[in-house]
Design a protein around this motif. Structure first.
Motif, mmCIF file in Angstrom:
data_model
loop_
_atom_site.group_PDB
_atom_site.id
_atom_site.type_symbol
_atom_site.label_atom_id
_atom_site.label_comp_id
_atom_site.label_asym_id
_atom_site.label_seq_id
_atom_site.Cartn_x
_atom_site.Cartn_y
_atom_site.Cartn_z
ATOM 1 N N SER A 141 0.840 -1.200 0.000
ATOM 2 C CA SER A 141 0.000 0.000 0.000
ATOM 3 C C SER A 141 0.869 1.242 0.000
ATOM 4 C CB SER A 141 -0.919 0.020 1.219
ATOM 5 O OG SER A 141 -1.659 1.228 1.297
ATOM 6 N N ARG A 142 0.460 2.253 -0.744
ATOM 7 C CA ARG A 142 1.127 3.550 -0.712
ATOM 8 C C ARG A 142 0.376 4.522 0.200
ATOM 9 N NH1 ARG A 142 1.601 5.302 -6.774
ATOM 10 N NH2 ARG A 142 2.968 6.942 -5.908
ATOM 11 N N ARG A 143 -0.751 4.082 0.740
ATOM 12 C CA ARG A 143 -1.581 4.967 1.554
ATOM 13 C C ARG A 143 -1.532 4.610 3.034
ATOM 14 N NH1 ARG A 143 -7.165 6.027 -1.101
ATOM 15 N NH2 ARG A 143 -5.654 6.810 -2.624
ATOM 16 N N TYR A 144 -1.470 3.328 3.343
ATOM 17 C CA TYR A 144 -1.512 2.875 4.732
ATOM 18 C C TYR A 144 -0.201 2.201 5.105
ATOM 19 C CZ TYR A 144 -6.557 3.651 4.667
ATOM 20 O OH TYR A 144 -7.809 4.219 4.575
ATOM 21 N N PRO A 145 0.327 2.475 6.308
ATOM 22 C CA PRO A 145 1.503 1.756 6.772
ATOM 23 C C PRO A 145 1.125 0.339 7.194
ATOM 24 C CG PRO A 145 0.713 3.204 8.501
ATOM 25 C CD PRO A 145 -0.145 3.479 7.290
ATOM 26 N N PHE A 146 2.142 -0.450 7.447
ATOM 27 C CA PHE A 146 1.910 -1.845 7.820
ATOM 28 C C PHE A 146 0.970 -1.981 9.012
ATOM 29 C CE2 PHE A 146 3.322 -5.076 10.904
ATOM 30 C CZ PHE A 146 2.877 -6.212 10.248
ATOM 31 N N GLU A 147 1.152 -1.139 10.032
ATOM 32 C CA GLU A 147 0.358 -1.266 11.246
ATOM 33 C C GLU A 147 -1.123 -0.984 11.005
ATOM 34 O OE1 GLU A 147 4.516 -0.939 12.233
ATOM 35 O OE2 GLU A 147 3.215 0.321 10.966
ATOM 36 N N GLN A 148 -1.466 -0.371 9.882
ATOM 37 C CA GLN A 148 -2.857 -0.082 9.535
ATOM 38 C C GLN A 148 -3.280 -0.822 8.267
ATOM 39 O OE1 GLN A 148 -3.084 4.211 9.312
ATOM 40 N NE2 GLN A 148 -3.099 4.454 11.528
ATOM 41 N N TRP A 149 -2.723 -2.011 8.076
ATOM 42 C CA TRP A 149 -2.996 -2.769 6.858
ATOM 43 C C TRP A 149 -4.482 -2.978 6.614
ATOM 44 C CZ3 TRP A 149 -5.864 -7.137 7.385
ATOM 45 C CH2 TRP A 149 -5.926 -7.717 8.665
ATOM 46 N N ILE A 150 -5.257 -3.126 7.692
ATOM 47 C CA ILE A 150 -6.680 -3.408 7.527
ATOM 48 C C ILE A 150 -7.407 -2.221 6.888
ATOM 49 C CG2 ILE A 150 -7.458 -2.585 9.796
ATOM 50 C CD1 ILE A 150 -9.227 -5.137 9.880
ATOM 51 N N GLY A 151 -6.844 -1.013 7.041
ATOM 52 C CA GLY A 151 -7.438 0.144 6.393
ATOM 53 C C GLY A 151 -7.376 0.033 4.874
ATOM 54 N N HIS A 166 -9.854 -0.532 -0.122
ATOM 55 C CA HIS A 166 -9.675 -1.101 -1.465
ATOM 56 C C HIS A 166 -8.977 -0.073 -2.356
ATOM 57 C CE1 HIS A 166 -10.549 -4.718 -3.621
ATOM 58 N NE2 HIS A 166 -11.303 -4.165 -4.551
ATOM 59 N N THR A 167 -7.792 0.380 -1.910
ATOM 60 C CA THR A 167 -7.149 1.542 -2.521
ATOM 61 C C THR A 167 -6.535 1.278 -3.896
ATOM 62 O OG1 THR A 167 -4.949 1.149 -1.583
ATOM 63 C CG2 THR A 167 -6.540 2.332 -0.201
ATOM 64 N N ALA A 168 -6.168 0.029 -4.175
ATOM 65 C CA ALA A 168 -5.467 -0.291 -5.428
ATOM 66 C C ALA A 168 -4.198 0.547 -5.586
ATOM 67 C CB ALA A 168 -6.383 -0.105 -6.638
ATOM 68 N N THR A 169 -3.427 0.657 -4.496
ATOM 69 C CA THR A 169 -2.166 1.388 -4.552
ATOM 70 C C THR A 169 -0.957 0.466 -4.404
ATOM 71 O OG1 THR A 169 -2.258 1.879 -2.170
ATOM 72 C CG2 THR A 169 -3.195 3.524 -3.669
ATOM 73 N N ALA A 185 -15.324 3.344 6.179
ATOM 74 C CA ALA A 185 -15.139 2.013 6.750
ATOM 75 C C ALA A 185 -13.685 1.787 7.166
ATOM 76 C CB ALA A 185 -15.573 0.952 5.742
ATOM 77 N N ALA A 186 -12.759 2.308 6.365
ATOM 78 C CA ALA A 186 -11.344 2.155 6.686
ATOM 79 C C ALA A 186 -10.988 2.906 7.970
ATOM 80 C CB ALA A 186 -10.486 2.657 5.532
ATOM 81 N N ARG A 187 -11.541 4.097 8.151
ATOM 82 C CA ARG A 187 -11.265 4.855 9.373
ATOM 83 C C ARG A 187 -11.746 4.101 10.604
ATOM 84 N NH1 ARG A 187 -12.761 9.293 6.002
ATOM 85 N NH2 ARG A 187 -14.911 9.242 6.789
ATOM 86 N N LEU A 188 -12.884 3.446 10.473
ATOM 87 C CA LEU A 188 -13.380 2.638 11.584
ATOM 88 C C LEU A 188 -12.523 1.397 11.802
ATOM 89 C CD1 LEU A 188 -17.238 2.788 10.925
ATOM 90 C CD2 LEU A 188 -15.983 3.939 12.755
ATOM 91 N N ALA A 189 -12.132 0.768 10.702
ATOM 92 C CA ALA A 189 -11.392 -0.494 10.798
ATOM 93 C C ALA A 189 -10.053 -0.334 11.508
ATOM 94 C CB ALA A 189 -11.180 -1.080 9.404
ATOM 95 N N VAL A 190 -9.349 0.761 11.235
ATOM 96 C CA VAL A 190 -8.020 0.913 11.843
ATOM 97 C C VAL A 190 -8.103 1.244 13.331
ATOM 98 C CG1 VAL A 190 -6.950 1.591 9.672
ATOM 99 C CG2 VAL A 190 -7.857 3.355 11.198
ATOM 100 N N ARG A 191 -9.283 1.619 13.803
ATOM 101 C CA ARG A 191 -9.450 1.946 15.219
ATOM 102 C C ARG A 191 -10.128 0.835 16.013
ATOM 103 N NH1 ARG A 191 -9.645 6.592 12.360
ATOM 104 N NH2 ARG A 191 -8.657 8.452 13.251
#
Length: 321
Positions: free
Chosen positions: A126-136, A141-144, A251-257
């Motif tokens: 991912s180019r948007r989320y770091p490893f610790e937030q992989w579920i985001g 579904h960023t396709a990055t 949904a991603a904002r909720l998932a990472v928290r």
């Protein structure tokens, strides 16, 4: 193969560190892995519980994920924090091979392979989320995701393929004519041609997989590609991926928290070079969760997990040995 076979666990080996995300085997049947605190470990004597030994070989100073042994005995490491590394296993020296591409930091390197000509190919999830937030990234579904190549003697990698849905595991064809990339977020394997008339092109290799493909590993040119299944197919996730981008971002904002606990399953696939699933092994309910990698060592199937504090040693089907 529609009906899964039983994955039969033999034992669990505690490593004293969380998250052996990738596992790979050397020619002597020893297993190498990396854990959350940055240590690179080697396990010997898996066949005998009384003789199993865990040895610390090095520390990356980051978060090691995908591993690839080189013919000279060194180890390539995709480190989620530091980039693509080369580790000398004889003295633990760590060298950074690449930590950026076109000025952009490599912050989520995932899996790596080395080809016979010295070329190294690796994925960025991912180019948007770091490893610790992989579920985001899985939720949005960023396709990055990207597939990168570091040519022999090159100072910086080049981008071969982008727009991937959480690019993850990577394995070469037996003849190195193509690469297989696991797209975890799309439940598929994608083929990227390296040679021939379709060189430089990508196409589906195996789609609609029965779970989330993670790391890939193959035992030599004649063996199958082993695919770790990090989780089951979740139909609700398919629905989310078809939703509008603002819905996915929310949904991603909720998932990472939110607290996360993986499904109580462990699984692996064996896929041939035609993209056919030859084995589908599942253990459910399983105390060993989120099987992110699989390799064959000493006649056994070994599973790694980004969630657990150890590895699972399982029976290898007789006709897969």
């Amino acid at each position: 193969m529609d009906r899964p076979e039983a994955l039969v666990p033999i034992r669990y080996v505690d490593l004293g560190g969380r998250g052996p995300e990738d596992v790979t085997a050397d020619a002597d049947g020893r297993v190498l892995t990396g854990v959350e605190d940055g240590r690179i470990l080697r396990l010997d004597g898996l066949a005998d519980p009384d003789r199993t030994r865990v040895e610390v070989l090095a520390g990356t100073g980051g978060r090691p994920l995908g591993l690839e042994l080189l013919p000279d005995g060194d180890l390539l490491v995709c480190d989620a924090h530091r980039g693509l590394l080369r580790v000398a296993l004889d003295d633990g020296t760590v060298r950074v091979l690449a930590d950026s591409v076109a000025g952009e930091p490599l912050r989520f390197c995932s899996n790596v392979v080395a080809l016979s000509d010295g070329t190294v190919c690796f994925t960025v999830s991912s180019r948007r989320y770091p490893f610790e937030q992989w579920i985001g990234d899985i939720a949005e579904h960023t396709a990055t995701g990207r597939l990168l190549r570091l040519a022999p003697g090159a100072g910086e990698p080049e981008v071969l393929l982008e727009g991937l849905q959480f690019a993850n595991g990577l394995a070469p064809a037996g003849d190195e004519s193509f690469l297989v990339v696991a797209e975890t977020g799309a439940r598929r394997l994608t083929r990227y041609w390296l040679t021939g008339p379709r060189s430089g092109h990508a196409e589906p290799f195996a789609e609609d997989l029965p779970g989330l493909p993670d790391n890939l590993w193959r035992e030599g040119p004649d063996g199958p590609i082993w695919v770790g299944l990090a989780g089951p197919h979740v139909p609700a996730l398919d629905l989310l991926h078809r939703a509008a981008p603002p819905v996915r971002r929310a949904a991603a904002r909720l998932a990472v928290r939110a607290p996360y606990r993986p499904a109580a399953m462990a699984g692996a696939l064996a896929v041939d070079d035609d993209g056919r699933v030859r084995r589908h092994l599942v253990h459910r309910p399983s105390g060993f969760r989120m099987s992110t990698s699989a390799c064959v060592a000493d006649g056994r199937l070994v599973l790694g997990s980004v969630w657990e504090r150890g590895i699972a040693v399982c029976e290898l089907p007789a006709d897969a040995r």
